[in-house]
Write an enzyme that holds these catalytic residues in place. Structure first.
Site, PDB file in Angstrom:
ATOM      1  N   TYR A   1      -8.635   5.152 -13.060  1.00  0.00           N
ATOM      2  CA  TYR A   1      -8.705   5.123 -11.672  1.00  0.00           C
ATOM      3  C   TYR A   1      -8.274   6.715 -11.821  1.00  0.00           C
ATOM      4  O   TYR A   1      -7.686   7.558 -10.891  1.00  0.00           O
ATOM      5  CB  TYR A   1      -8.931   5.179 -10.750  1.00  0.00           C
ATOM      6  CG  TYR A   1      -7.673   3.614 -10.457  1.00  0.00           C
ATOM      7  CD1 TYR A   1      -7.900   2.569  -9.759  1.00  0.00           C
ATOM      8  CD2 TYR A   1      -6.186   4.008 -11.363  1.00  0.00           C
ATOM      9  CE1 TYR A   1      -7.119   1.270  -9.782  1.00  0.00           C
ATOM     10  CE2 TYR A   1      -5.314   2.772 -11.002  1.00  0.00           C
ATOM     11  CZ  TYR A   1      -6.212   1.480 -10.511  1.00  0.00           C
ATOM     12  OH  TYR A   1      -5.007   1.029 -10.708  1.00  0.00           O
TER      13      TYR A   1
ATOM     14  N   CYS B   1     -10.650   2.872 -29.718  1.00  0.00           N
ATOM     15  CA  CYS B   1     -12.483   3.427 -30.535  1.00  0.00           C
ATOM     16  C   CYS B   1     -13.158   3.586 -28.435  1.00  0.00           C
ATOM     17  O   CYS B   1     -14.211   3.285 -28.772  1.00  0.00           O
ATOM     18  CB  CYS B   1     -13.216   3.316 -30.795  1.00  0.00           C
ATOM     19  SG  CYS B   1     -11.752   2.644 -32.549  1.00  0.00           S
ATOM     20  N   GLU B   2     -12.664   4.584 -28.000  1.00  0.00           N
ATOM     21  CA  GLU B   2     -13.103   4.647 -26.341  1.00  0.00           C
ATOM     22  C   GLU B   2     -12.917   6.659 -26.144  1.00  0.00           C
ATOM     23  O   GLU B   2     -11.858   6.581 -26.025  1.00  0.00           O
ATOM     24  CB  GLU B   2     -12.616   3.790 -25.639  1.00  0.00           C
ATOM     25  CG  GLU B   2     -12.931   2.738 -25.716  1.00  0.00           C
ATOM     26  CD  GLU B   2     -14.182   2.202 -25.435  1.00  0.00           C
ATOM     27  OE1 GLU B   2     -15.649   2.326 -24.289  1.00  0.00           O
ATOM     28  OE2 GLU B   2     -14.399   0.605 -25.711  1.00  0.00           O
TER      29      GLU B   2
ATOM     30  N   GLY C   1       1.093  -1.267   0.098  1.00  0.00           N
ATOM     31  CA  GLY C   1      -0.454  -0.003  -0.078  1.00  0.00           C
ATOM     32  C   GLY C   1       0.864   1.436  -0.045  1.00  0.00           C
ATOM     33  O   GLY C   1       0.275   2.596  -0.305  1.00  0.00           O
TER      34      GLY C   1
ATOM     35  N   TYR D   1       1.198  -1.686 -11.837  1.00  0.00           N
ATOM     36  CA  TYR D   1      -0.036  -1.483 -12.620  1.00  0.00           C
ATOM     37  C   TYR D   1      -0.484  -1.024 -13.721  1.00  0.00           C
ATOM     38  O   TYR D   1      -0.860  -0.778 -14.782  1.00  0.00           O
ATOM     39  CB  TYR D   1      -0.755  -0.951 -11.607  1.00  0.00           C
ATOM     40  CG  TYR D   1      -0.946  -1.771 -10.504  1.00  0.00           C
ATOM     41  CD1 TYR D   1      -1.261  -2.270  -9.535  1.00  0.00           C
ATOM     42  CD2 TYR D   1      -0.670  -0.831  -8.926  1.00  0.00           C
ATOM     43  CE1 TYR D   1      -1.323  -3.450  -8.560  1.00  0.00           C
ATOM     44  CE2 TYR D   1      -0.476  -1.353  -7.721  1.00  0.00           C
ATOM     45  CZ  TYR D   1      -0.720  -2.790  -7.596  1.00  0.00           C
ATOM     46  OH  TYR D   1      -0.884  -3.666  -6.643  1.00  0.00           O
TER      47      TYR D   1
ATOM     48  N   GLU E   1       3.989  -6.857   2.177  1.00  0.00           N
ATOM     49  CA  GLU E   1       3.128  -7.451   0.269  1.00  0.00           C
ATOM     50  C   GLU E   1       3.195  -5.644  -0.266  1.00  0.00           C
ATOM     51  O   GLU E   1       2.494  -5.743  -1.153  1.00  0.00           O
ATOM     52  CB  GLU E   1       2.243  -7.902   0.734  1.00  0.00           C
ATOM     53  CG  GLU E   1       1.903  -8.967   1.229  1.00  0.00           C
ATOM     54  CD  GLU E   1       0.538  -9.585   1.480  1.00  0.00           C
ATOM     55  OE1 GLU E   1      -0.216  -8.697   1.158  1.00  0.00           O
ATOM     56  OE2 GLU E   1      -0.041 -10.792   2.000  1.00  0.00           O
ATOM     57  N   PRO E   2       4.814  -5.006  -0.652  1.00  0.00           N
ATOM     58  CA  PRO E   2       4.455  -4.052  -1.220  1.00  0.00           C
ATOM     59  C   PRO E   2       4.176  -3.781  -2.344  1.00  0.00           C
ATOM     60  O   PRO E   2       5.335  -5.152  -3.392  1.00  0.00           O
ATOM     61  CB  PRO E   2       5.703  -3.508  -1.095  1.00  0.00           C
ATOM     62  CG  PRO E   2       6.956  -4.413  -0.990  1.00  0.00           C
ATOM     63  CD  PRO E   2       5.595  -6.148   0.460  1.00  0.00           C
ATOM     64  N   GLY E   3       3.676  -3.695  -3.922  1.00  0.00           N
ATOM     65  CA  GLY E   3       3.455  -3.663  -5.068  1.00  0.00           C
ATOM     66  C   GLY E   3       4.003  -2.611  -5.376  1.00  0.00           C
ATOM     67  O   GLY E   3       5.583  -2.425  -6.265  1.00  0.00           O
TER      68      GLY E   3
HETATM   69  C1  PLP Z   1      -2.570  -4.982  -4.181  1.00  0.00           C
HETATM   70  C2  PLP Z   1      -2.046  -6.221  -2.993  1.00  0.00           C
HETATM   71  C3  PLP Z   1      -0.954  -5.789  -3.115  1.00  0.00           C
HETATM   72  C4  PLP Z   1       0.143  -4.464  -3.131  1.00  0.00           C
HETATM   73  O1  PLP Z   1      -1.048  -2.748  -2.685  1.00  0.00           O
HETATM   74  P1  PLP Z   1       0.289  -2.053  -3.254  1.00  0.00           P
HETATM   75  O2  PLP Z   1      -0.383  -1.100  -3.027  1.00  0.00           O
HETATM   76  O3  PLP Z   1       0.896  -2.031  -4.984  1.00  0.00           O
HETATM   77  O4  PLP Z   1       1.705  -1.816  -2.326  1.00  0.00           O
HETATM   78  C5  PLP Z   1      -0.481  -5.981  -1.422  1.00  0.00           C
HETATM   79  N1  PLP Z   1      -1.432  -7.260  -1.177  1.00  0.00           N
HETATM   80  C6  PLP Z   1      -2.547  -7.126  -0.939  1.00  0.00           C
HETATM   81  C7  PLP Z   1      -3.594  -8.377  -0.756  1.00  0.00           C
HETATM   82  C8  PLP Z   1      -3.258  -6.948  -2.522  1.00  0.00           C
HETATM   83  O5  PLP Z   1      -4.569  -7.028  -2.828  1.00  0.00           O
END
Ligand code: PLP
Length: 426
Positions: free
Chosen positions: A324, A350-351, A247, A378, A281-283
């Site tokens: 978003y 075409c949108e 997050g 993403y 769990e960073p993304g």
């Molecule tokens: C999407 C997600 C993440 C990663 O979120 P980021 O905002 O990209 O860090 C981690 N854990 C879970 C369960 C998710 O759904």
């Protein structure tokens, strides 16, 4: 947007040859691989991961990269080599992690809709933990594990009901979300899990939302989690790890995103004297500012109310703006000494919703290259083939080297699994 916009991407730099990522000119990448193309920086990926490791120091911890943010095997392999864990949400993502050299015993499996097949695959592989999101899933997992003669390691994903103060589409920790089990139901569910013979309760998880720019909601969620951990311990249910999800937000424009240190500091304080392993769990914060989307201007289309720069990338390549209102900095790859005009950067799809950026002051001509920054998370992972557009190539830059980590799709591959009906009935 002025030329002097501070670049959000740490390994991107201006030079007389135009923009460089590490030591490679974006013009070279476009010449070799065509456009649109996603470009990632190994140094930026590594630095983003190391920021977590440094902040966590000697504390027992595991950083699990959220595969859904960027699931390219080349990118995953960089993290696997750094010893990362992975957060997956499907059997497909598990297969990708294993193919990239990731360790199954560092994989956590999130998601509200795990199928029996996916559960079996994950048990077979020997993942570290299932983050279970409902009572029904708990029962099903116990059943599947029983059939395989195994024990499934579980954490409950608990919904702490805190407002992450982010976009409603990416806020996940409120009661009204589909994710996780309600805080008030968690105790009963843990008792049930502890009683099921083929489950081993090992942790607790939460994930309150994405693009968080304030550390406070996370700290509040963490302290609620710890309250629950202590109540469970009093009943003899001892948890080995606390997974606080992902997050952490990044800077796309001028957001004051907290540093990893600032974000983790209140959490490390909360966990100072606690024995539980701390997981994240960073993304976005690992890959977002390590990647960009390189595109070429096909046409300029001046209009009475709007000027358009029509480029060869579109919403199927980068959905965030349409989905978003995601904002990405747009930069001319080679600066031009020409007047700027205010344009919408749009794709060929075409949108009306097919735009990548709106109202940007750019000095561009037909054929120029543009870079959409902060597109490493993403971006490609949400891409599609809408309008029968082959998906972009992906390259990973490492110093002076360029690795093609995903070839551009061919048109034939788009319909390889389809077949026309013959003209007469048989
Ligand atoms: C999407 C997600 C993440 C990663 O979120 P980021 O905002 O990209 O860090 C981690 N854990 C879970 C369960 C998710 O759904």
């Amino acid at each position: 947007m002025s030329q002097e916009f501070p670049l959000p991407m740490p390994t991107l730099a201006r030079s007389p040859q135009g923009l460089l990522i590490e030591q490679v000119a974006l013009t070279d990448i476009a010449a070799r691989f065509g456009t649109p193309v996603y470009v990632y920086s190994r140094a930026a990926l590594t630095e983003a991961f190391d920021a977590y490791r440094r902040a966590l120091g000697a504390r027992r911890s595991l950083v699990c990269c959220a595969v859904k943010a960027n699931s390219n095997l080349g990118v995953l392999s960089v993290f696997a080599q750094l010893g990362a864990g992975f957060d997956i949400v499907s059997g497909g993502e598990l297969a990708r992690v294993l193919a990239a050299g990731g360790r199954a015993d560092r994989v956590v499996f999130s998601g509200v809709g795990k199928s029996r097949t996916e559960m079996r695959q994950a048990l077979e592989a020997g993942i570290r933990c299932f983050n279970v999101e409902s009572a029904a899933e708990l029962e099903r997992l116990n059943e599947v594990a029983a059939q395989m003669g195994r024990t499934a390691p579980v954490a409950l994903r608990v919904n702490p009901d805190v407002d992450a103060k982010t976009h409603p589409y990416i806020s996940t920790g409120l009661k009204s979300n589909k994710f996780g089990v309600a805080f008030g139901e968690a105790l009963a569910l843990y008792r049930r899990a502890a009683a099921l013979p083929h489950l081993r309760v090992c942790g607790i998880a939460c994930h309150i939302g994405s693009q968080l720019l304030d550390a406070a909601p996370m700290a509040e969620a963490a302290s609620r989690m710890l309250g629950l951990v202590d109540r469970l311990a009093a009943e003899g249910i001892r948890l080995e790890h606390v997974d606080l999800g992902g997050g952490l937000g990044i800077r796309y424009r001028d957001e004051a995103a907290p540093t990893v240190d600032a974000y983790l500091a209140p959490l490390l304080e909360l966990f100072k004297d606690r024995p539980e392993e701390l997981c994240f769990e960073p993304g976005r914060s690992l890959t977002g500012n390590a990647g960009l989307l390189l595109t070429r201007v096909e046409y300029l289309k001046p209009g009475e109310e709007k000027n358009f720069a029509i480029v060869d990338a579109a919403m199927n390549d980068l959905l965030r703006p349409s989905l978003y209102s995601g904002w990405h900095a747009v930069m001319e790859v080679v600066a031009r000494d020409a007047p700027r005009r205010t344009v919408d950067v749009v794709g060929p799809i075409c949108e009306s919703g097919d735009f990548l950026a709106r109202d940007r002051d750019l000095a561009v001509e037909e054929g120029d290259l543009l870079a959409l920054l902060s597109a490493g998370a993403y971006g490609m992972s949400m891409s599609s083939n809408y309008n029968s557009r082959p998906r972009a190539a992906e390259v990973l830059v490492d110093g002076r080297e360029i690795h093609l980590v995903r070839a551009r799709e061919t048109v034939e591959s788009l319909y390889a699994l389809e077949c026309p009906l013959s003209s007469s009935r048989s």
